[in-house]
Design an enzyme around this catalytic site. Structure first.
Site, PDB file in Angstrom:
ATOM      1  N   ASP A  89      31.137 -18.741  84.776  1.00 20.59           N
ATOM      2  CA  ASP A  89      32.072 -17.707  85.203  1.00 20.59           C
ATOM      3  C   ASP A  89      32.973 -18.326  86.260  1.00 20.59           C
ATOM      4  OD1 ASP A  89      33.328 -15.351  85.615  1.00 20.59           O
ATOM      5  OD2 ASP A  89      31.569 -14.251  86.352  1.00 20.59           O
ATOM      6  N   ASP A 111      37.988 -16.306  81.523  1.00 21.60           N
ATOM      7  CA  ASP A 111      37.315 -16.976  82.641  1.00 21.60           C
ATOM      8  C   ASP A 111      35.798 -16.985  82.514  1.00 21.60           C
ATOM      9  OD1 ASP A 111      37.022 -14.288  82.967  1.00 21.60           O
ATOM     10  OD2 ASP A 111      37.449 -14.271  85.116  1.00 21.60           O
ATOM     11  N   GLU A 112      35.305 -16.735  81.304  1.00 21.75           N
ATOM     12  CA  GLU A 112      33.866 -16.548  81.188  1.00 21.75           C
ATOM     13  C   GLU A 112      33.409 -16.997  79.798  1.00 21.75           C
ATOM     14  OE1 GLU A 112      31.218 -12.663  81.188  1.00 21.75           O
ATOM     15  OE2 GLU A 112      33.125 -12.385  82.214  1.00 21.75           O
TER      16      GLU A 112
END
EC number: 2.7.7.7
Lengths: 380, 373
Positions: free
Chosen positions: B23, B121-122
């Site tokens: 993350d 973003d993950e």
């Protein structure tokens, strides 16, 4: 207006014209059925502006037992009116129009008062001014429709493809429909009643109209007369007129799409193949890709389907004869099922060229007048 | 569990996999700080300034400095401004973030192809059998964090465990720049100590409902039998009965399909005429068709979005039986939907076309070469 009639006979005619009446129309008068009583008999009319149906009951009709006491006309709300007529208690009924279009419907001890509309405000049906007509046996016309309508497009992206192209030329009727993934074509001879044999017609009739026509015409009517004008077509039987608009625009040229040679050919009983395709499509319907594959060798014809989401299926199909090159070809089983149903269980030939070219299905006994074409699915 | 005349087998856990959840720390904000060092140490809020938008708009990301003021993502920009009037408001640059995200994925791919992106973003990574032959998932996670930092100068947090559910909870446990490893033997204790609202998948409403049954922590949840859980919480009950026991067998799905492909455009000068709308729809349809082609997808649902000058937004959708991929077809249905919107009474600030219900273009029904005259 005042008349007495046998309820069953009236319901038949009412049911026919109701096929043209849509509850969803934006023009209120078209939700009604127009009833005209004259010395000759009764005329019922229904329309959604795309199709219009007129049905007659003559005073001489024994089944109807029609007595016209006073001529006149009225428009009644079709949905209520037909529900009422269906549920009336006795075999006969009386209809009388009073002041302000108030219409009384009586049968036995039941009596309804319905608010009618002025028949003068009902739109006029087109005047068909041509004397030229063709006659088709009813059964044949229904067959032509059911054999071609399956390939009519249901998408509005190409409006012209939502119709059946009917070409009348050299004493024959060519009916073609295609949605660009499949094509159906039927050719039948025509009795040219009052027409110059050299004249040709080329029209596109909405598939929806033809389906309704097919449902409306009784099997026991022998033949249907067909007349074409610039923007409409009229189908006429003894007791009925069926008008449909024509689709505007040119139908694409389909004459060169049907392959005239084959490198692989299989003869099947249509029913056997249909049942096998139907079984294979059980799984393909669950997947994203509605596709089945047929592998043909001189020894066997195998159908298979792989639907990763649920599982796979494999079956050797019983055939009458196979000849030509080995081939593996994939296609949409639903197109194949629709096409096979139009052969009514007859013996058929399926003719392939390559895995990425259209293939055709024809009756074994006559490969000239009827053909179903299907395009394969290319897999990456 | 017994239900009626049948008894179900107790679920068991599979601890054989090695899963990492990565993350990025305050991703959009960190990118902006990296590219504008003057923002560092100041509260940075990724959103258009509420003064420019008459108080509309939402926060996409806030940096850790801004979070100290209580600003968080999905909050209205106006609220963020009230909490943190000195905050720096920066409109996001999605294209830039997308590009950086794909560079991060390139780093992941040096270790494994089993990557399941959850957003820009993950992502989840299955490193059970990784390309570098490293047995310790913790080592892999640290190497990835280091690679990302050295290549892109961005920090991330990692969670390492034997399933996706716990890996995700772990990455959230120590942020930023953290790494939390939950081996199978610690998993139950970790889950039992966790407050119920921290469980991924339990939203505010469910958390409140659980609290009304005196379920405040994983340990409380653990006490409930399966039948009660299912009766009280339905499918979610079934799922959380397993999750609190450390059971989540969902695989890392590499080619998690894109759900939709779309384009929208905000017009600085509002659209006022039918001709302008038609021209813009054509451009959008063209861009969507190009993107479908690039991603080798076709879809069965067309959606249009119309936002008026007063921010009133209308979306209309149409689902079809067949797949679409061409500009002409997309435009046809977009135009049909536009005629349902019936709206040039107000000026238009935004138009969008999206094709959803996507599937990979793994097959294609051949078309007859029809020539329309």
């Amino acid at each position: 207006m005042k008349f007495t009639i046998k309820r069953n006979s009236f319901l038949n005619s009412l049911g026919d014209v109701q096929r043209a009446i849509s509850g969803k129309t934006t023009i209120p008068i078209l939700t009604g059925v127009k009833i005209v009583a004259s010395e000759e008999g009764l005329t019922l009319t229904g329309s959604d502006s795309d199709i219009s149906i007129e049905s007659f009951i003559t005073t001489g009709d024994d089944n109807a037992d029609l007595t016209i006491e006073r001529a006149g006309a009225i428009v009644l709300p079709a949905r209520f009116f037909s529900e009422i007529v269906k549920k009336l208690p006795e075999d006969t009924m009386d209809i009388e129009v009073g002041m302000n279009f108030q219409t009384t419907i009586k049968s036995g001890s039941a009596s309804y008062n319905l608010n009618g509309l002025d028949a003068n405000s009902y739109p006029h049906l087109p005047v068909i001014d041509t004397q030229e007509s063709f006659t088709l046996p009813t059964k044949l016309l229904k067959q032509v429709i059911s054999q071609t309508v399956i390939a009519v497009s249901t998408h509005e992206t190409r409006p012209i493809l939502t119709g059946i192209n009917m070409v009348i030329s050299e004493g024959k009727l060519f009916a073609v429909a295609t949605d660009s993934h499949r094509l159906s074509q039927r050719v039948v001879p025509l009795a040219m009643d009052m027409i110059d044999g050299d004249k040709t017609y080329n029209v596109v009739i909405p598939g929806k109209s033809l389906v309704e026509l097919s449902r409306t015409i009784d099997e026991d009517v022998d033949s249907v007369e067909m007349m074409i004008t610039e923007n409409q077509v009229l189908f006429k039987t003894e007791n009925m007129l069926f008008y449909s608009r024509l689709l505007e625009g040119h139908y694409p040229d389909t004459s060169r799409l049907i392959p005239d040679s084959a490198s692989t050919e299989i003869t099947f009983q249509a029913g056997t193949l249909l049942a096998a395709i139907d079984r294979a499509s059980l799984l393909s319907h669950e997947g994203k890709n509605n596709v089945v594959k047929v592998a043909i060798t001189p020894e066997r014809v195998e159908i298979s389907g792989n639907t990763p989401e649920v599982g796979n299926v494999k079956e050797d199909i019983a055939y009458v004869a196979v000849s030509g090159e080995p081939l593996e070809i994939s296609f949409n089983p639903d197109y194949m099922k629709d096409a096979l149903r139009t052969f009514a269980g007859a013996e058929i030939k399926v003719k392939f060229t390559t895995a990425v070219r259209p293939f055709i299905i024809v009756p074994t006994e006559d490969d000239q007048t009827f053909v179903q074409l299907i395009t394969p699915v290319r897999t990456y | 569990m017994t239900k009626g005349v049948v008894q179900f087998v107790e679920p068991t856990r599979d601890t054989s996999r090695k899963i990492i959840h990565i993350d990025m720390d305050a991703f959009f904000a960190s990118v902006e700080e990296r590219d504008h060092p003057e923002y560092i140490g100041k509260p940075l809020i990724i959103a258009r300034h509420p003064k420019e938008t008459a108080g509309r708009g939402v926060v996409t990301t806030a940096n850790y400095e801004a979070r100290k003021y209580g600003v968080h993502s999905a909050m209205s920009a106006q609220k963020a401004y009230e909490l943190c009037p000195n905050g720096i408001f920066v409109p996001g640059n999605m294209q830039k973030y997308r590009d950086i995200s794909s560079e991060i994925h390139q780093i992941f791919r040096e270790y494994t192809d089993l990557i399941e992106p959850r957003s820009l973003d993950e992502a989840y990574l299955d490193v059970t059998d990784n390309k570098k032959g490293i047995t310790s998932a913790t080592v892999v996670a640290k190497m990835i964090q280091k690679d990302i930092y050295e290549t892109l100068h961005l920090t991330s947090s990692a969670g390492v465990s034997y399933n996706k559910f716990i890996a995700k909870l772990a990455s959230d446990f120590q942020k930023p720049r953290g790494i939390t490893v939950i081996p199978p033997e610690d998993a139950l204790a970790f889950l039992q100590a966790l407050p119920i609202e921290k469980f991924h998948g339990i939203g505010k409403k469910t958390a409140e409902k659980m609290q009304s049954f005196a379920i405040y922590t994983g340990a409380d949840l653990y006490q409930y039998n399966e039948m009660d859980m299912i009766q009280k919480f339905g499918k979610m009950g079934y799922s959380f009965y397993r999750k609190v026991r450390g059971i989540d067998n969902s695989p890392v799905q590499p080619q998690i399909e894109r759900k939709s492909i779309g384009r929208e455009h905000t017009y600085g000068k509002f659209l006022t005429t039918e001709e302008q709308v038609q021209q813009e729809l054509r451009q959008l349809a063209n861009a969507v068709a190009a993107s479908l082609k690039k991603h080798q997808q076709h879809g069965r649902t067309v959606v249009i979005k119309v936002r008026y000058a007063d921010y009133h937004t209308v979306t209309k959708r149409k689902s079809l039986a067949v797949y679409l991929k061409n500009e002409a077809d997309i435009l046809f249905y977009a135009d049909e939907l536009w005629s349902e919107v019936q709206g040039l009474e107000k000026e238009i600030r935004l138009l969008g076309i999206t094709v959803t219900n996507l599937d990979p273009l793994s097959f294609e029904n051949i078309q007859l070469p029809l020539e329309y005259r």
